[in-house]
Design a protein around this motif. Structure first.
Motif, PDB file in Angstrom:
ATOM      1  N   TYR A 123       0.810  -1.218   0.000  1.00  0.00           N
ATOM      2  CA  TYR A 123       0.000   0.000   0.000  1.00  0.00           C
ATOM      3  C   TYR A 123       0.847   1.274   0.000  1.00  0.00           C
ATOM      4  CZ  TYR A 123      -3.967   3.055   1.152  1.00  0.00           C
ATOM      5  OH  TYR A 123      -4.931   4.031   1.132  1.00  0.00           O
ATOM      6  N   GLU A 124       1.867   1.305   0.827  1.00  0.00           N
ATOM      7  CA  GLU A 124       2.703   2.507   0.887  1.00  0.00           C
ATOM      8  C   GLU A 124       3.476   2.701  -0.421  1.00  0.00           C
ATOM      9  OE1 GLU A 124       2.347   4.719   3.154  1.00  0.00           O
ATOM     10  OE2 GLU A 124       0.971   3.444   4.278  1.00  0.00           O
ATOM     11  N   ALA A 125       3.929   1.607  -1.022  1.00  0.00           N
ATOM     12  CA  ALA A 125       4.620   1.710  -2.314  1.00  0.00           C
ATOM     13  C   ALA A 125       3.653   2.175  -3.399  1.00  0.00           C
ATOM     14  CB  ALA A 125       5.241   0.370  -2.685  1.00  0.00           C
ATOM     15  N   TYR A 126       2.427   1.695  -3.338  1.00  0.00           N
ATOM     16  CA  TYR A 126       1.381   2.121  -4.284  1.00  0.00           C
ATOM     17  C   TYR A 126       1.169   3.628  -4.221  1.00  0.00           C
ATOM     18  CZ  TYR A 126      -3.673   2.852  -5.363  1.00  0.00           C
ATOM     19  OH  TYR A 126      -4.880   3.314  -5.812  1.00  0.00           O
ATOM     20  N   LEU A 127       1.036   4.164  -3.013  1.00  0.00           N
ATOM     21  CA  LEU A 127       0.851   5.605  -2.855  1.00  0.00           C
ATOM     22  C   LEU A 127       2.073   6.376  -3.344  1.00  0.00           C
ATOM     23  CD1 LEU A 127      -0.820   5.640   0.678  1.00  0.00           C
ATOM     24  CD2 LEU A 127      -1.955   6.016  -1.525  1.00  0.00           C
ATOM     25  N   ASP A 129       4.195   5.410  -5.622  1.00  0.00           N
ATOM     26  CA  ASP A 129       4.227   5.323  -7.083  1.00  0.00           C
ATOM     27  C   ASP A 129       3.220   6.286  -7.715  1.00  0.00           C
ATOM     28  OD1 ASP A 129       6.244   3.454  -7.152  1.00  0.00           O
ATOM     29  OD2 ASP A 129       4.917   1.737  -7.474  1.00  0.00           O
ATOM     30  N   LEU A 130       2.037   6.415  -7.126  1.00  0.00           N
ATOM     31  CA  LEU A 130       1.073   7.378  -7.632  1.00  0.00           C
ATOM     32  C   LEU A 130       1.630   8.794  -7.557  1.00  0.00           C
ATOM     33  CD1 LEU A 130      -2.396   6.190  -6.240  1.00  0.00           C
ATOM     34  CD2 LEU A 130      -1.676   6.262  -8.627  1.00  0.00           C
ATOM     35  N   ALA A 131       2.251   9.118  -6.440  1.00  0.00           N
ATOM     36  CA  ALA A 131       2.853  10.450  -6.307  1.00  0.00           C
ATOM     37  C   ALA A 131       3.931  10.670  -7.360  1.00  0.00           C
ATOM     38  CB  ALA A 131       3.427  10.623  -4.901  1.00  0.00           C
ATOM     39  N   GLU A 132       4.711   9.647  -7.631  1.00  0.00           N
ATOM     40  CA  GLU A 132       5.780   9.769  -8.636  1.00  0.00           C
ATOM     41  C   GLU A 132       5.189   9.960 -10.034  1.00  0.00           C
ATOM     42  OE1 GLU A 132      10.000   9.742  -9.584  1.00  0.00           O
ATOM     43  OE2 GLU A 132       8.715  10.258  -7.879  1.00  0.00           O
ATOM     44  N   LEU A 137       3.972  13.900 -14.329  1.00  0.00           N
ATOM     45  CA  LEU A 137       2.910  14.555 -15.084  1.00  0.00           C
ATOM     46  C   LEU A 137       2.988  16.071 -14.936  1.00  0.00           C
ATOM     47  CD1 LEU A 137       0.329  14.395 -16.793  1.00  0.00           C
ATOM     48  CD2 LEU A 137      -0.968  14.148 -14.668  1.00  0.00           C
ATOM     49  N   ARG A 138       3.383  16.544 -13.769  1.00  0.00           N
ATOM     50  CA  ARG A 138       3.464  17.994 -13.523  1.00  0.00           C
ATOM     51  C   ARG A 138       4.291  18.708 -14.591  1.00  0.00           C
ATOM     52  NH1 ARG A 138       6.234  19.223  -8.049  1.00  0.00           N
ATOM     53  NH2 ARG A 138       8.028  18.628  -9.325  1.00  0.00           N
ATOM     54  N   ALA A 162      -9.176   7.730  -0.530  1.00  0.00           N
ATOM     55  CA  ALA A 162      -9.215   9.085  -1.092  1.00  0.00           C
ATOM     56  C   ALA A 162      -8.282  10.012  -0.327  1.00  0.00           C
ATOM     57  CB  ALA A 162     -10.639   9.625  -1.070  1.00  0.00           C
ATOM     58  N   TRP A 163      -8.340   9.955   0.994  1.00  0.00           N
ATOM     59  CA  TRP A 163      -7.484  10.844   1.792  1.00  0.00           C
ATOM     60  C   TRP A 163      -6.013  10.484   1.626  1.00  0.00           C
ATOM     61  CZ3 TRP A 163     -10.940  13.778   1.331  1.00  0.00           C
ATOM     62  CH2 TRP A 163     -12.099  13.901   2.067  1.00  0.00           C
ATOM     63  N   ASP A 164      -5.703   9.196   1.567  1.00  0.00           N
ATOM     64  CA  ASP A 164      -4.308   8.782   1.429  1.00  0.00           C
ATOM     65  C   ASP A 164      -3.749   9.175   0.068  1.00  0.00           C
ATOM     66  OD1 ASP A 164      -4.368   7.745   3.978  1.00  0.00           O
ATOM     67  OD2 ASP A 164      -4.725   5.682   3.334  1.00  0.00           O
ATOM     68  N   ILE A 165      -4.547   9.010  -1.004  1.00  0.00           N
ATOM     69  CA  ILE A 165      -4.099   9.453  -2.323  1.00  0.00           C
ATOM     70  C   ILE A 165      -3.923  10.970  -2.323  1.00  0.00           C
ATOM     71  CG2 ILE A 165      -4.818   9.742  -4.730  1.00  0.00           C
ATOM     72  CD1 ILE A 165      -6.052   6.956  -4.596  1.00  0.00           C
ATOM     73  N   GLY A 166      -4.880  11.674  -1.722  1.00  0.00           N
ATOM     74  CA  GLY A 166      -4.772  13.126  -1.660  1.00  0.00           C
ATOM     75  C   GLY A 166      -3.515  13.581  -0.949  1.00  0.00           C
ATOM     76  N   GLN A 167      -3.191  12.938   0.157  1.00  0.00           N
ATOM     77  CA  GLN A 167      -1.988  13.307   0.902  1.00  0.00           C
ATOM     78  C   GLN A 167      -0.732  13.016   0.096  1.00  0.00           C
ATOM     79  OE1 GLN A 167      -1.402  11.144   4.587  1.00  0.00           O
ATOM     80  NE2 GLN A 167      -0.308  12.871   5.486  1.00  0.00           N
ATOM     81  N   ALA A 168      -0.703  11.871  -0.587  1.00  0.00           N
ATOM     82  CA  ALA A 168       0.478  11.498  -1.366  1.00  0.00           C
ATOM     83  C   ALA A 168       0.687  12.453  -2.543  1.00  0.00           C
ATOM     84  CB  ALA A 168       0.346  10.057  -1.860  1.00  0.00           C
ATOM     85  N   VAL A 169      -0.376  12.716  -3.292  1.00  0.00           N
ATOM     86  CA  VAL A 169      -0.246  13.552  -4.488  1.00  0.00           C
ATOM     87  C   VAL A 169      -0.006  15.014  -4.110  1.00  0.00           C
ATOM     88  CG1 VAL A 169      -1.439  14.313  -6.596  1.00  0.00           C
ATOM     89  CG2 VAL A 169      -1.562  11.920  -5.881  1.00  0.00           C
TER      90      VAL A 169
END
Length: 200
Positions: A123-127, A129-132, A137-138, A162-169
């Motif tokens: 899960y932490e690696a998933y988040l 990777d999404l942030a990366e 993309l930025r 949703a909150w975890d993705i939001g925090q990561a991104v």
């Protein structure tokens, strides 16, 4: 756009109506609309119909072929892993919207970012990777671009996705706001469904 968006589910939670609402709010005809997790092509099909320029990535070849069969421009979707976004030759992107593949915090050996094809789920690696993905993309975003990520909090799996993705991104993009999706027939497996809005 108001803080709550009222929609009909129709058996899905990433519907054409959801995409239409955000394209109408944040884009103009001719804008490049990007979906890094194109899935069955909802974003791309709606964008093309609304006179935008669709662009998407999808890791599963069978889904890519399905989406190509429904687009006027089959080149609008690439068979690619979103984690390789930094190695792809993409144009300037005016708007991005997606619902990333979901993962739960516990008991989820499949990796969503591989199309659930590998058993290296973490899960932490998933988040991370999404942030990366969004960090890369930025660099492709127009200065006034918006990025929307649709995700729910999964109460049956005790995962504040949703909150975890939001925090990561939020580590790589600027968080602007969240919009609650008020479905006419809410699903039992989530508490609330959100669209998180970011800027470069």
């Amino acid at each position: 756009m108001r803080g709550v968006l009222h929609l009909r589910a129709g058996g899905d939670t990433f519907t054409p109506e959801l995409v239409e609402a955000f394209l109408a709010e944040y884009t103009r005809p001719g804008d490049v609309v990007f979906d890094p997790f194109a899935g069955f092509g909802t974003t791309l099909i709606v964008a093309e119909r609304m006179g935008r320029r669709p662009l998407g990535l999808e890791i599963l070849p069978d889904r890519v072929e399905f989406v190509r069969s429904r687009l006027n421009d089959p080149a609008a979707i690439q068979c690619a892993d979103a984690r390789t976004l930094d190695r792809l030759d993409l144009p300037r992107i005016d708007f991005s919207i997606t619902s990333p593949p979901y993962m739960t915090r516990d008991d989820h050996p499949q990796n969503p970012l591989s199309g659930y094809q590998t058993l290296d789920g973490d899960y932490e690696a998933y988040l991370a990777d999404l942030a990366e993905i969004y960090r890369h993309l930025r660099g492709q975003l127009a200065p006034d671009a918006k990025v929307v990520i649709n995700a729910a909090n999964l109460h049956l799996h005790k995962t504040r996705l949703a909150w975890d993705i939001g925090q990561a991104v939020s580590k790589v993009l600027t968080y602007e706001r969240d919009i609650v999706i008020d479905w006419d027939e809410p699903k039992e497996w989530f508490t609330n469904d959100y669209c998180l809005v970011f800027t470069p």
